[in-house]
Design an enzyme around this catalytic site. Sequence first.
Site, PDB file in Angstrom:
ATOM      1  N   PRO A  10       0.118  18.356   7.690  1.00 32.64           N
ATOM      2  CA  PRO A  10       1.327  17.641   8.117  1.00 32.64           C
ATOM      3  C   PRO A  10       1.556  17.666   9.617  1.00 32.64           C
ATOM      4  O   PRO A  10       1.303  18.685  10.272  1.00 32.64           O
ATOM      5  CB  PRO A  10       2.465  18.380   7.391  1.00 32.64           C
ATOM      6  N   ASN A  11       2.021  16.562  10.134  1.00 30.72           N
ATOM      7  CA  ASN A  11       2.454  16.384  11.530  1.00 30.72           C
ATOM      8  C   ASN A  11       1.316  16.267  12.541  1.00 30.72           C
ATOM      9  O   ASN A  11       1.560  15.933  13.699  1.00 30.72           O
ATOM     10  CB  ASN A  11       3.426  17.496  11.963  1.00 30.72           C
ATOM     11  N   ARG A  18       4.643  14.168  20.924  1.00 32.30           N
ATOM     12  CA  ARG A  18       5.701  15.146  21.158  1.00 32.30           C
ATOM     13  C   ARG A  18       5.063  16.491  21.484  1.00 32.30           C
ATOM     14  O   ARG A  18       3.918  16.727  21.214  1.00 32.30           O
ATOM     15  CB  ARG A  18       6.589  15.323  19.897  1.00 32.30           C
ATOM     16  N   TYR A  23       0.713  21.188  22.281  1.00 30.46           N
ATOM     17  CA  TYR A  23      -0.426  20.538  21.639  1.00 30.46           C
ATOM     18  C   TYR A  23      -1.213  19.585  22.543  1.00 30.46           C
ATOM     19  O   TYR A  23      -2.192  18.980  22.085  1.00 30.46           O
ATOM     20  CB  TYR A  23       0.051  19.774  20.394  1.00 30.46           C
ATOM     21  N   ASN A  75      -7.311  22.227   9.435  1.00 25.93           N
ATOM     22  CA  ASN A  75      -6.074  22.643  10.096  1.00 25.93           C
ATOM     23  C   ASN A  75      -4.958  22.121   9.208  1.00 25.93           C
ATOM     24  O   ASN A  75      -4.597  20.943   9.281  1.00 25.93           O
ATOM     25  CB  ASN A  75      -5.962  22.072  11.507  1.00 25.93           C
ATOM     26  N   ALA A  78       1.500  23.523   9.130  1.00 24.47           N
ATOM     27  CA  ALA A  78       2.441  24.551   8.650  1.00 24.47           C
ATOM     28  C   ALA A  78       2.055  25.095   7.273  1.00 24.47           C
ATOM     29  O   ALA A  78       2.403  26.237   6.938  1.00 24.47           O
ATOM     30  CB  ALA A  78       3.847  23.961   8.612  1.00 24.47           C
ATOM     31  N   HIS A  81       0.421  28.618   6.756  1.00 23.57           N
ATOM     32  CA  HIS A  81       1.176  29.875   6.703  1.00 23.57           C
ATOM     33  C   HIS A  81       1.726  30.170   5.308  1.00 23.57           C
ATOM     34  O   HIS A  81       2.199  31.275   5.060  1.00 23.57           O
ATOM     35  CB  HIS A  81       2.333  29.826   7.709  1.00 23.57           C
ATOM     36  N   ASP A  88      -6.475  28.590  -2.659  1.00 22.14           N
ATOM     37  CA  ASP A  88      -7.217  28.594  -3.925  1.00 22.14           C
ATOM     38  C   ASP A  88      -8.186  27.414  -4.006  1.00 22.14           C
ATOM     39  O   ASP A  88      -9.295  27.553  -4.522  1.00 22.14           O
ATOM     40  CB  ASP A  88      -6.240  28.527  -5.108  1.00 22.14           C
ATOM     41  N   GLU A  99     -11.121  27.534   9.762  1.00 28.00           N
ATOM     42  CA  GLU A  99      -9.752  27.091  10.043  1.00 28.00           C
ATOM     43  C   GLU A  99      -9.553  27.019  11.557  1.00 28.00           C
ATOM     44  O   GLU A  99      -9.978  27.908  12.290  1.00 28.00           O
ATOM     45  CB  GLU A  99      -8.759  28.087   9.437  1.00 28.00           C
ATOM     46  N   HIS A 101      -6.624  26.253  14.671  1.00 30.65           N
ATOM     47  CA  HIS A 101      -5.267  25.979  15.154  1.00 30.65           C
ATOM     48  C   HIS A 101      -5.364  25.625  16.628  1.00 30.65           C
ATOM     49  O   HIS A 101      -5.999  26.352  17.402  1.00 30.65           O
ATOM     50  CB  HIS A 101      -4.342  27.188  14.951  1.00 30.65           C
ATOM     51  N   SER A 103      -2.881  25.526  18.797  1.00 29.61           N
ATOM     52  CA  SER A 103      -2.116  26.529  19.553  1.00 29.61           C
ATOM     53  C   SER A 103      -2.534  27.928  19.093  1.00 29.61           C
ATOM     54  O   SER A 103      -3.201  28.083  18.058  1.00 29.61           O
ATOM     55  CB  SER A 103      -0.617  26.332  19.301  1.00 29.61           C
ATOM     56  N   ARG A 108       3.015  32.701  19.019  1.00 30.63           N
ATOM     57  CA  ARG A 108       4.176  31.854  18.751  1.00 30.63           C
ATOM     58  C   ARG A 108       5.180  32.615  17.861  1.00 30.63           C
ATOM     59  O   ARG A 108       5.173  33.823  17.826  1.00 30.63           O
ATOM     60  CB  ARG A 108       3.695  30.535  18.134  1.00 30.63           C
ATOM     61  N   ARG A 112       4.583  32.199  12.208  1.00 31.27           N
ATOM     62  CA  ARG A 112       3.276  31.528  12.330  1.00 31.27           C
ATOM     63  C   ARG A 112       2.128  32.518  12.477  1.00 31.27           C
ATOM     64  O   ARG A 112       0.966  32.125  12.518  1.00 31.27           O
ATOM     65  CB  ARG A 112       3.260  30.596  13.548  1.00 31.27           C
TER      66      ARG A 112
HETATM   67  O1  CA2 Z   1      -1.588  25.086  16.293  1.00 36.32           O
HETATM   68  C1  CA2 Z   1      -1.847  24.403  15.303  1.00 36.32           C
HETATM   69  O2  CA2 Z   1      -2.826  23.679  15.210  1.00 36.32           O
HETATM   70  C2  CA2 Z   1      -0.846  24.377  14.128  1.00 36.32           C
HETATM   71  O3  CA2 Z   1      -1.591  24.351  12.916  1.00 36.32           O
HETATM   72  C3  CA2 Z   1      -0.035  23.093  14.295  1.00 36.32           C
HETATM   73  C4  CA2 Z   1       1.077  22.939  13.266  1.00 36.32           C
HETATM   74  C5  CA2 Z   1       1.933  24.212  13.195  1.00 36.32           C
HETATM   75  O4  CA2 Z   1       2.860  24.096  12.139  1.00 36.32           O
HETATM   76  C6  CA2 Z   1       1.100  25.467  13.000  1.00 36.32           C
HETATM   77  O5  CA2 Z   1       1.937  26.587  13.000  1.00 36.32           O
HETATM   78  C7  CA2 Z   1       0.063  25.601  14.103  1.00 36.32           C
HETATM   79  C8  CA2 Z   1       1.954  21.733  13.631  1.00 36.32           C
HETATM   80  C9  CA2 Z   1       1.198  20.418  13.594  1.00 36.32           C
HETATM   81  C10 CA2 Z   1       1.415  19.562  14.796  1.00 36.32           C
HETATM   82  O6  CA2 Z   1       2.794  19.292  14.971  1.00 36.32           O
HETATM   83  C11 CA2 Z   1       3.184  18.413  15.954  1.00 36.32           C
HETATM   84  C12 CA2 Z   1       4.531  18.227  16.067  1.00 36.32           C
HETATM   85  C13 CA2 Z   1       5.024  17.365  17.029  1.00 36.32           C
HETATM   86  C14 CA2 Z   1       4.149  16.679  17.861  1.00 36.32           C
HETATM   87  C15 CA2 Z   1       2.793  16.879  17.732  1.00 36.32           C
HETATM   88  C16 CA2 Z   1       2.310  17.738  16.779  1.00 36.32           C
END
Ligand code: CA2
Length: 143
Positions: A10-11, A18, A23, A75, A78, A81, A88, A99, A101, A103, A108, A112
């Site tokens: 997700p995201n 953003r 990122y 990756n 979220a 975590h 599984d 895996e 990440h 960041s 953080r 996380r």
């Molecule tokens: O650091 C990473 O790659 C994460 O997997 C990124 C996830 C975060 O929930 C993990 O804790 C660490 C978030 C995905 C990216 O989220 C964004 C949000 C806004 C703008 C761009 C990316």
Amino acid sequence: MKKIAILHGPNLDRLGRRQPAIYGTATLKDLEKMIRAEAKKIGFTVTFFQSAHEGALVDKIHALTDRGTEAFVVNFGAYSHTSIALRDALAASGLPAVEVHISDIKKREKFRHHSMTAGACIGMISGQGFPGYLAALRLLAKL
Ligand code: CA2
């Protein structure tokens, strides 16, 4: 030639839009271009899948496993975590997974710091930005 599947959670489709301080400014499309170029050098074929849905990611792991994928770079965002289901699914695949990440999750928020899904992976690369994905491919190339 190894068949590798790159799974994004997700995201990650919002990359470059953003939170550039965390990122960076490049997009998911840019990332996939970088991965494709490195895979070509190593001699891997790569497929990509992104979803915000935990169940869709689980279903994809099973489908890719049944269709001859040989390793995963994941990756799960979220879900990394929290998701026992994704852990599984990777374990059930019996395939090596790395895996990534973007960041450094250890630097953080506390929630996380732990990855649930990394337990089903042969390694985790965190905090290297996009090059972390290339390092994951190189790790799989050594197997
Ligand atoms: O650091 C990473 O790659 C994460 O997997 C990124 C996830 C975060 O929930 C993990 O804790 C660490 C978030 C995905 C990216 O989220 C964004 C949000 C806004 C703008 C761009 C990316």
